[in-house]
Design a protein around this motif. Structure first.
Motif, PDB file in Angstrom:
ATOM      1  N   SER A  51       0.829  -1.206   0.000  1.00 38.63           N
ATOM      2  CA  SER A  51       0.000   0.000   0.000  1.00 38.63           C
ATOM      3  C   SER A  51       0.866   1.260   0.000  1.00 38.63           C
ATOM      4  O   SER A  51       0.529   2.245  -0.659  1.00 38.63           O
ATOM      5  N   GLU A  55       1.083   4.129  -3.272  1.00 41.84           N
ATOM      6  CA  GLU A  55       0.888   5.575  -3.176  1.00 41.84           C
ATOM      7  C   GLU A  55       1.962   6.348  -3.930  1.00 41.84           C
ATOM      8  O   GLU A  55       1.738   7.469  -4.359  1.00 41.84           O
ATOM      9  N   ARG A  56       3.132   5.748  -4.105  1.00 43.82           N
ATOM     10  CA  ARG A  56       4.256   6.457  -4.697  1.00 43.82           C
ATOM     11  C   ARG A  56       4.574   6.032  -6.134  1.00 43.82           C
ATOM     12  O   ARG A  56       5.253   6.743  -6.849  1.00 43.82           O
TER      13      ARG A  56
END
Length: 81
Positions: A51, A55-56
């Motif tokens: 997760s 996000e990156r």
């Protein structure tokens, strides 16, 4: 996933069978409880790491990186044989 399951299932069944044969009867509950705890903790840790990576990094790059990791593992295994 299906192909991976076809190859992983016999390994999981064999390892559990081996554990049943090697472990003393009075220790089975403790050993299998510990094994389940370790597997669930590892699953949760990798879910968190995934997760954070999601996000990156874009989805495409995640798939490319995972593909490269599996290709590298396959190449190493081919070289060992």
């Amino acid at each position: 996933s299906t192909v991976l399951g076809m190859f992983a299932a016999p390994i999981a069944v064999s390892s559990n069978t081996l554990l049943h044969e090697v472990i003393a009867d009075e220790m089975r509950g403790r050993v299998f409880s510990s094994l389940e705890i370790i597997m669930h903790i590892a699953f949760l840790v990798f879910m968190v790491l995934t997760s954070l990576a999601a996000e990156r990094v874009s989805k495409e790059w995640v798939l490319v990186i995972i593909g490269l990791v599996f290709c590298a593992i396959g190449a190493l295994k081919l070289r060992d044989d």
